[in-house]
Enzyme design. Structure first.
Site, PDB file in Angstrom:
ATOM      1  N   ARG A   1      -4.049 -13.871  -3.584  1.00  0.00           N
ATOM      2  CA  ARG A   1      -5.463 -13.746  -3.209  1.00  0.00           C
ATOM      3  C   ARG A   1      -6.250 -13.250  -4.409  1.00  0.00           C
ATOM      4  O   ARG A   1      -5.676 -12.919  -5.448  1.00  0.00           O
ATOM      5  CB  ARG A   1      -5.614 -12.742  -2.063  1.00  0.00           C
TER       6      ARG A   1
ATOM      7  N   GLY B   1       0.792  -1.224   0.000  1.00  0.00           N
ATOM      8  CA  GLY B   1       0.000   0.000   0.000  1.00  0.00           C
ATOM      9  C   GLY B   1       0.823   1.273   0.000  1.00  0.00           C
ATOM     10  O   GLY B   1       0.323   2.332   0.370  1.00  0.00           O
ATOM     11  N   GLY B   2       2.096   1.175  -0.403  1.00  0.00           N
ATOM     12  CA  GLY B   2       2.935   2.367  -0.489  1.00  0.00           C
ATOM     13  C   GLY B   2       3.622   2.748   0.806  1.00  0.00           C
ATOM     14  O   GLY B   2       4.436   3.667   0.834  1.00  0.00           O
TER      15      GLY B   2
ATOM     16  N   HIS C   1       2.119  -0.188 -14.687  1.00  0.00           N
ATOM     17  CA  HIS C   1       1.926  -1.279 -13.747  1.00  0.00           C
ATOM     18  C   HIS C   1       1.072  -2.328 -14.446  1.00  0.00           C
ATOM     19  O   HIS C   1      -0.112  -2.103 -14.700  1.00  0.00           O
ATOM     20  CB  HIS C   1       1.226  -0.759 -12.484  1.00  0.00           C
TER      21      HIS C   1
END
Length: 450
Positions: free
Chosen positions: A291, A164-165, A208
């Site tokens: 996931r 999450g950065g 990305h």
């Protein structure tokens, strides 16, 4: 097949899993905090169990409470969704110790790919191309300086246990590296309880790109194409599309084959996403998520496969639904993550939804657990829902998305719908000419006020 599945999550993903279970004829158990007693998945499940107060650590992350819910209801499997305990190897092991199936990968694979340093080592060993950087964690500033000189600036300092950065800092020059290391270590320790960091070459304008995989745990695996997740803010994905405007068939097949072969060697079980930075025709592995992904619907729209349903089937020992040669990609799909946030400042906007009208029509899908009168609580992720649109071509998809966004009504709270209405009319987005820093530049340049 499983008899009863406990859904260890909330919001739209809990509802998404519930629907797949219903289509398989499997009974469902919803768990919820006291803040989510009126949630849609709680209303629709066969049974429900309250597992604690609003804070996630006391409810959705409360393993003893989840185990008790399994015992009370007789659930023989748990689907963790995404977030919360979905990538917690110890949770998977504890469930196994209590004869409850974890619908996800083997614990060893969750653990290995959850540590970014070990994941990178594994990727290299499996022949997956990686970003140049340190072979493992850097233990001193002197070691980091030496490695950075070797790979060249700018460099990215990353937390080994991060996500999450958080725990990520860029050093443009050598005199910035020491501060970047200290800050990243501090953030990593606070967020993950582990201050280990490593270095990677910082790519200037990459995209990305992630590859969706599905394995049966017996040495068989397929890939389901790529998703382009380059529109991000603070390393959080905002909009995703498939296929990527940046790839051709040859590039897609090449990286897809590399990833699929790696998953076969791992004997990977279930869904997974192998994520890359892509620049100048080269792929560089960054991480693997073991996931279901938030953005899985775009893959479903272009393949016609129900990924959650197939995830449950292989977890129960079933075979893959098709061979790689049988996978077909049809058209183009785009997903917008609509959040309860101010579209300019991104400050959370929890509260009661006074009016709600999702868009419809051919090729339009909304994955959401909200309804008119529902109150979005302040304790969790701010997602209102995901708008997913499919078209025969990217141009048709964008036109359909514009129409759907203009139809979407959510009153009573602020949402990011105005942001997406701006983005789909921006020429760079229309041309597919964007990268992972594009959105932050757009926002910094006053894109929302123009």
């Amino acid at each position: 097949m499983f008899d009863k599945i406990l859904i260890a999550n909330r919001g739209e993903i809990a509802l998404r899993v519930l629907r797949a279970c219903q289509e398989l004829g499997i009974a469902t158990v919803a768990v919820h905090s006291t803040a989510d007693a009126d949630a849609m998945h709680v209303r629709l499940a066969d049974e429900s169990v309250c597992i604690g107060p609003p804070p996630a650590k006391d409810s959705y992350l409360n393993i003893p409470a989840l185990l008790a819910a399994c015992e009370i209801t007789g659930a023989d499997a748990v689907h963790p969704g995404y977030g919360f305990l979905s990538e917690n190897a110890r949770f998977a092991e504890i469930l196994a110790d209590h004869n409850v199936h974890f619908i996800g990968p083997k614990a060893e694979h969750i653990r290995r790919m959850g540590d970014k340093i070990e994941a990178k080592r594994t990727a290299k060993a499996l022949g997956i191309p990686c970003v140049p950087g340190s072979d493992g964690g850097v233990t001193s500033d002197e070691e980091a300086l030496k490695i950075a000189r070797g790979i060249g600036y700018p460099v990215l300092v990353k937390a080994a246990a991060g996500g999450g950065g958080r725990g990520m800092k860029v050093a443009q020059h050598e005199d910035e590296l020491t501060t970047a290391l200290a800050t990243a270590r501090s953030e990593a320790k606070a967020a993950f309880g582990d201050d280990a960091v490593y270095l990677e070459k910082y790519l200037q304008r990459p995209r990305h790109i992630e590859i969706q995989v599905l394995g049966d745990g017996k040495g068989n695996a397929i890939h389901l194409g790529e998703r382009d997740c380059s529109l991000q803010r603070r390393h959080q994905k905002v909009l995703e599309e498939s296929p990527s405007p940046a790839l051709n068939v040859s590039g897609r097949n090449t990286i897809g084959d590399i990833v699929t072969q790696a998953m076969r060697e791992l004997q990977y079980l279930g869904l997974g996403t192998v994520e890359f930075l892509y620049e100048d025709g080269q792929f560089y592995f960054i991480e693997m998520n073991t996931r279901i992904q938030v953005e899985h619907p775009v893959t479903e729209m272009i393949t016609g496969l129900d990924l959650v349903l197939e995830q449950i089937r292989v977890a129960a020992g079933g075979d893959l639904p098709l061979t790689q040669a049988e996978v077909e990609f049809r058209g183009h799909a785009i997903e917008c993550r609509v959040n309860a946030e101010n579209p300019s400042t991104f400050l959370p906007s929890p509260g009661r939804i006074t009016s709600y009208h999702p868009p419809g029509g051919l090729g339009v899908r909304v994955d959401s657990a909200v309804y008119q009168g529902y109150t979005i609580p302040p304790f969790y992720d701010s997602m209102v829902g995901k708008l997913i649109v499919h078209g025969k071509t990217r141009t048709e998809c964008l036109m359909r998305l514009k129409r759907a966004l203009d139809e979407f009504v959510v009153d009573g709270i602020e949402t990011t719908l105005p942001l997406f209405q701006k983005l789909v009319r921006n020429q760079d987005i229309i041309d597919g000419n964007y990268h992972i820093h594009w959105l932050e530049h757009f926002l910094a340049d006053g894109g929302m006020s123009r």
